[in-house]
Design an enzyme around this catalytic site. Structure first.
Site, mmCIF file in Angstrom:
data_model
loop_
_atom_site.group_PDB
_atom_site.id
_atom_site.type_symbol
_atom_site.label_atom_id
_atom_site.label_comp_id
_atom_site.label_asym_id
_atom_site.label_seq_id
_atom_site.Cartn_x
_atom_site.Cartn_y
_atom_site.Cartn_z
ATOM 1 N N ASP A 67 0.814 -1.209 0.000
ATOM 2 C CA ASP A 67 0.000 0.000 0.000
ATOM 3 C C ASP A 67 0.856 1.271 0.000
ATOM 4 O O ASP A 67 2.066 1.226 0.217
ATOM 5 C CB ASP A 67 -0.895 0.029 1.245
ATOM 6 C CG ASP A 67 -1.778 -1.192 1.370
ATOM 7 O OD1 ASP A 67 -2.063 -1.814 0.330
ATOM 8 O OD2 ASP A 67 -2.179 -1.517 2.495
ATOM 9 N N TYR A 125 6.187 -10.013 6.792
ATOM 10 C CA TYR A 125 5.975 -8.592 7.055
ATOM 11 C C TYR A 125 6.405 -8.257 8.482
ATOM 12 O O TYR A 125 6.250 -9.066 9.402
ATOM 13 C CB TYR A 125 4.499 -8.222 6.882
ATOM 14 C CG TYR A 125 4.078 -7.990 5.458
ATOM 15 C CD1 TYR A 125 4.206 -6.733 4.872
ATOM 16 C CD2 TYR A 125 3.547 -9.023 4.688
ATOM 17 C CE1 TYR A 125 3.803 -6.511 3.562
ATOM 18 C CE2 TYR A 125 3.143 -8.807 3.374
ATOM 19 C CZ TYR A 125 3.283 -7.546 2.821
ATOM 20 O OH TYR A 125 2.895 -7.338 1.517
#
Length: 258
Positions: A67, A125
């Protein structure tokens, strides 16, 4: 035609995510993206020119979408090139053409059936935020939480995410991805001085999923909920039951495994 795999690093704050944004006619939007910058650099280096009927003569494929504002130290990309390249020279030349907040660190030839997205098995992540009362000059855009946190409780809450689950509660309401099933292999947090580090490894992730998980984790701490509350949010399959979506600046895609 030869297929190559790149390892790419970037700071996401100046870009509208990793993927090129296309309008309804399939043309590239002017908003800056990691993919757009990379493809322009490769086109310049290889001498491939854009034409009215082919706005993207070289198309890269990323392991996954990140994002706006999200960083990466281990994003994997593949691309098909007409001519063979020398990896060391290619890396140096492409990096000279890329903005200073994007770089490639590895290039190697792969088989024609390798696919940066579809061949990926594990994605790692990491979300980092600060846990202290006062800000400091070099905090940057990192989230700062003033409340004292219980790392043991947080790890207990994260443990409920491990396994194969429907993560609809942790999917942004604007996501178009119809398949909410993900498998989480590892989920844990630890402390480094006044910094809290959360690592989550899974086979795939939904839009804003990690940031919503972090928001829920902090909501559990803020309300002093039992760690099992994370399971109740997961089982609800309802985005409204989860915490808010935290800021993207502390999120980094560390590694993709194949």
């Amino acid at each position: 035609m030869t297929r190559y795999s790149f390892l790419i690093q970037y700071q996401g704050r100046n870009y509208a995510g990793s993927q090129i944004q296309l309008d309804e006619n399939g043309k590239e939007q002017p908003t800056p993206t990691i993919q757009g910058e990379l493809e322009r650099a490769i086109c310049t280096l290889t001498g491939v020119q854009k034409t009215p009927n082919n706005t993207r003569p070289i198309k890269t494929v990323f392991s996954g979408r990140t994002d706006t504002g999200v960083n990466s130290t281990g994003q994997t990309v593949h691309v098909d090139l007409d001519n063979k390249i020398v990896a060391s020279e290619f890396i140096k030349s492409v990096n000279a053409l890329l903005p200073k907040d994007i770089s490639i660190s590895d290039v190697h030839e792969v088989s024609d059936d390798f696919h940066a997205q579809k061949s990926a098995r594990r994605r790692h992540y990491r979300y980092v935020f600060l846990n202290r009362n006062q800000r400091k000059a070099f905090d940057g855009d990192l989230l700062r939480v003033e409340q004292e946190l219980n790392i043991e409780r947080m790890n207990d809450a994260l443990s409920y995410l491990i396994g194969v689950h429907d993560f609809s509660s942790f999917k942004n309401s604007g996501s178009s991805n119809p398949y909410p099933i993900c498998e989480i292999y590892e989920a844990s947090c630890w402390v480094n001085d006044d910094m809290v580090v959360v690592d989550i490894i899974g086979n795939r992730f939904l839009y804003n999923m990690v940031r919503i998980i972090i928001g829920t984790l902090l909501e559990i701490e803020r309300k002093n909920e039992n760690p099992e509350y994370m399971k109740s949010v997961l089982d609800a399959l309802d985005r409204n039951k989860a915490g808010k979506t935290v800021c993207p600046s502390g999120l980094t895609l560390l590694k993709v495994e194949y």
